[in-house]
Design an enzyme around this catalytic site. Structure first.
Site, PDB file in Angstrom:
ATOM      1  CB  THR A  76      -0.949   0.032   1.223  1.00  0.00           C
ATOM      2  OG1 THR A  76      -0.168   0.227   2.397  1.00  0.00           O
ATOM      3  CG2 THR A  76      -1.765  -1.235   1.350  1.00  0.00           C
ATOM      4  N   GLY A 186       8.578  10.824 -13.971  1.00  0.00           N
ATOM      5  CA  GLY A 186       7.730   9.979 -13.115  1.00  0.00           C
ATOM      6  C   GLY A 186       8.388   9.594 -11.808  1.00  0.00           C
ATOM      7  CD  GLU A 189       6.750  10.066  -3.072  1.00  0.00           C
ATOM      8  OE1 GLU A 189       5.515  10.022  -2.967  1.00  0.00           O
ATOM      9  OE2 GLU A 189       7.477   9.048  -3.079  1.00  0.00           O
ATOM     10  CE  LYS A 204      14.067   5.718  -1.000  1.00  0.00           C
ATOM     11  NZ  LYS A 204      14.233   6.420  -2.260  1.00  0.00           N
TER      12      LYS A 204
HETATM   13  N1  LIG Z   1       6.482   2.715  -7.500  1.00  0.00           N
HETATM   14  C1  LIG Z   1       7.749   2.427  -7.213  1.00  0.00           C
HETATM   15  O1  LIG Z   1       8.641   2.501  -8.084  1.00  0.00           O
HETATM   16  C2  LIG Z   1       8.131   1.960  -5.823  1.00  0.00           C
HETATM   17  C3  LIG Z   1       9.441   1.538  -5.600  1.00  0.00           C
HETATM   18  C4  LIG Z   1       9.778   1.055  -4.310  1.00  0.00           C
HETATM   19  C5  LIG Z   1       8.841   1.043  -3.311  1.00  0.00           C
HETATM   20  N2  LIG Z   1       7.569   1.515  -3.550  1.00  0.00           N
HETATM   21  C6  LIG Z   1       6.587   1.460  -2.476  1.00  0.00           C
HETATM   22  O2  LIG Z   1       5.680   0.385  -2.728  1.00  0.00           O
HETATM   23  C7  LIG Z   1       4.355   0.718  -2.261  1.00  0.00           C
HETATM   24  C8  LIG Z   1       3.376   0.610  -3.427  1.00  0.00           C
HETATM   25  O3  LIG Z   1       3.763   1.520  -4.431  1.00  0.00           O
HETATM   26  P1  LIG Z   1       2.902   1.692  -5.788  1.00  0.00           P
HETATM   27  O4  LIG Z   1       3.737   2.537  -6.665  1.00  0.00           O
HETATM   28  O5  LIG Z   1       2.411   0.377  -6.254  1.00  0.00           O
HETATM   29  O6  LIG Z   1       1.670   2.543  -5.226  1.00  0.00           O
HETATM   30  P2  LIG Z   1       0.262   2.786  -5.938  1.00  0.00           P
HETATM   31  O7  LIG Z   1       0.363   2.519  -7.407  1.00  0.00           O
HETATM   32  O8  LIG Z   1      -0.217   4.099  -5.456  1.00  0.00           O
HETATM   33  O9  LIG Z   1      -0.669   1.628  -5.313  1.00  0.00           O
HETATM   34  C9  LIG Z   1      -1.000   1.594  -3.948  1.00  0.00           C
HETATM   35  C10 LIG Z   1      -2.069   0.541  -3.754  1.00  0.00           C
HETATM   36  O10 LIG Z   1      -2.360   0.470  -2.344  1.00  0.00           O
HETATM   37  C11 LIG Z   1      -3.775   0.502  -2.183  1.00  0.00           C
HETATM   38  N3  LIG Z   1      -4.049   1.030  -0.844  1.00  0.00           N
HETATM   39  C12 LIG Z   1      -3.709   2.240  -0.331  1.00  0.00           C
HETATM   40  N4  LIG Z   1      -4.114   2.331   0.952  1.00  0.00           N
HETATM   41  C13 LIG Z   1      -4.720   1.146   1.240  1.00  0.00           C
HETATM   42  C14 LIG Z   1      -5.371   0.625   2.389  1.00  0.00           C
HETATM   43  N5  LIG Z   1      -5.464   1.362   3.505  1.00  0.00           N
HETATM   44  N6  LIG Z   1      -5.906  -0.619   2.335  1.00  0.00           N
HETATM   45  C15 LIG Z   1      -5.816  -1.364   1.193  1.00  0.00           C
HETATM   46  N7  LIG Z   1      -5.207  -0.926   0.079  1.00  0.00           N
HETATM   47  C16 LIG Z   1      -4.682   0.315   0.101  1.00  0.00           C
HETATM   48  C17 LIG Z   1      -4.275   1.358  -3.313  1.00  0.00           C
HETATM   49  O11 LIG Z   1      -5.665   1.109  -3.492  1.00  0.00           O
HETATM   50  P3  LIG Z   1      -6.483   1.800  -4.738  1.00  0.00           P
HETATM   51  O12 LIG Z   1      -6.004   1.074  -5.968  1.00  0.00           O
HETATM   52  O13 LIG Z   1      -7.880   1.505  -4.459  1.00  0.00           O
HETATM   53  O14 LIG Z   1      -6.098   3.233  -4.711  1.00  0.00           O
HETATM   54  C18 LIG Z   1      -3.395   0.846  -4.461  1.00  0.00           C
HETATM   55  O15 LIG Z   1      -3.932  -0.345  -4.993  1.00  0.00           O
HETATM   56  C19 LIG Z   1       4.460   2.127  -1.670  1.00  0.00           C
HETATM   57  O16 LIG Z   1       4.637   2.051  -0.293  1.00  0.00           O
HETATM   58  C20 LIG Z   1       5.709   2.701  -2.350  1.00  0.00           C
HETATM   59  O17 LIG Z   1       6.322   3.705  -1.566  1.00  0.00           O
HETATM   60  C21 LIG Z   1       7.198   1.945  -4.792  1.00  0.00           C
END
Ligand SMILES: NC(=O)c1ccc[n+]([C@@H]2O[C@H](COP(=O)([O-])OP(=O)(O)OC[C@H]3O[C@@H](n4cnc5c(N)ncnc54)[C@H](OP(=O)(O)O)[C@@H]3O)[C@@H](O)[C@H]2O)c1
Length: 319
Positions: A76, A186, A189, A204
């Site tokens: 999440t 992209g 934040e 981090k």
């Molecule tokens: N993107 C990257 O490159 C990257 C790299 C390393 C680490 N991360 C970390 O990995 C995690 C996910 O990143 P992401 O890019 O996939 O984020 P994202 O695309 O914004 O997806 C987040 C997901 O979490 C769901 N969510 C949020 N709050 C929730 C809750 N309380 N209960 C259940 N589901 C919930 C959202 O639901 P909805 O779909 O309904 O909105 C969405 O499906 C984050 O913590 C991020 O910091 C990301």
């Protein structure tokens, strides 16, 4: 092994694609995905990579009860103030005897020691390789390949947006244009000050120090100053004298405990910490037995983050 995914956004989808690719050799099965606004999907036979979501179940606890997976993945959104509700999601999985893997740095930055101990009491594993360096082995590197080594400190260039902003300003663009460049790539934040004021680097640093140095600190304990006051003019002057600026996360062990610092540091332009560009990240560990040893990844993206989750999963499956 059956997997339940809490959160099904960019990282989860990249992970599902990776599992699809490796299905022949690694028969992991996603049996449930639960989101905040898109609903819940559960199928004991395994979900498609692009699942059809139905209405949401009432709570994460109910979702975990209904999926009966062996491993829960907490994917999440980061809450940079407290790490919740991800911490509670992880506790709910432990309480059901499920291993947990997360890419969310919040729980590791805010509650690592408690979660590690709770996992041990529950007889399950807690893994988080993808949380800090997009899947580059750092936690698993230390655990698996540096036995007996004490981490005395570290220095890392870990924030992409700040690198893009500095590199844009070195080309004469303004701070705001640099932030726009990071957005176009992209990497920024939604609130870019989270990156440029050093909050991401602080989270981090806390996550790394909590795991590698048992620091038991939160991001609020980091002595933090970002790149917000930098100007293209100042950077041009520094460049003329062979220097540059890098947002660096540092940790060091002191008699009074672990100290964490995030600073826009003036460094020689050929310093190792200044060698990273774009999303590339670098971490140098200072150790008692191996001197300084480092890892870096060139331009990582979602594929590498998905691999970080997968590497944890394979580790758990091997027991
Ligand atoms: N993107 C990257 O490159 C990257 C790299 C390393 C680490 N991360 C970390 O990995 C995690 C996910 O990143 P992401 O890019 O996939 O984020 P994202 O695309 O914004 O997806 C987040 C997901 O979490 C769901 N969510 C949020 N709050 C929730 C809750 N309380 N209960 C259940 N589901 C919930 C959202 O639901 P909805 O779909 O309904 O909105 C969405 O499906 C984050 O913590 C991020 O910091 C990301």
């Amino acid at each position: 092994m059956k997997l339940a995914l809490i959160g099904y956004g960019k990282v989860a989808r990249a992970f599902a694609r990776l599992l699809e690719k490796k299905r022949a050799s690694y028969p992991f099965r996603i049996v449930g995905a639960h989101t905040l606004r898109h609903g819940t999907a559960i199928d004991p036979k395994g979900l498609a990579a692009d699942p059809v979501f139905g209405p949401p179940v009432a709570s994460v606890e109910e979702f975990l009860d209904r999926t009966r997976a062996e491993v829960a993945l907490e994917l999440t959104t980061l809450n940079p103030e407290s790490g919740e509700p991800a911490i509670s999601h992880i506790r709910a999985a432990f309480a059901r005897g499920q291993h947990v893997i997360t890419s969310n740095k919040g729980p590791v930055a805010f509650a690592y020691a408690e979660l590690r101990d709770e996992a041990a009491r529950a007889g399950v594993m807690f893994r988080h390789e993808a949380a800090v360096m997009d899947g580059t082995p750092v936690f698993n590197l230390v655990r698996n390949n540096l036995p007996g080594v004490e981490i005395k400190g570290f220095a890392g260039a870990l924030n992409s947006t700040s690198k893009v902003v500095v590199q844009s300003m070195l080309k004469g663009r303004s701070f705001e244009e640099g932030v726009e460049d990071a957005r176009a790539l992209g990497v920024a934040e939604a609130d870019a000050s989270f990156d440029t004021e050093g909050w991401d680097s602080a989270a981090k640093a806390a996550a790394l120090a909590n795991v590698l140095m048992d620091a038991r600190l939160t991001p609020h304990a980091v002595d933090r100053r970002g790149i917000g006051r930098l100007t293209p003019e100042r950077l041009a002057l520094l460049k003329a004298s062979g220097k540059t600026v890098v947002l660096v996360s540092r940790a060091r062990r002191t008699p009074a405990g672990v100290k964490l610092r995030v600073r826009a540091e003036v460094l020689p332009a050929d310093d190792l910490l200044a060698a990273m560009y774009g999303t590339s990240n670098l971490l140098i560990l200072d150790t008692d037995l191996m001197g300084e040893i480092g890892v870096f990844t060139l331009q990582p993206g979602l594929k590498q983050t998905a691999y970080g989750l997968f590497s944890d999963l394979v580790d758990i499956a091997r027991g």
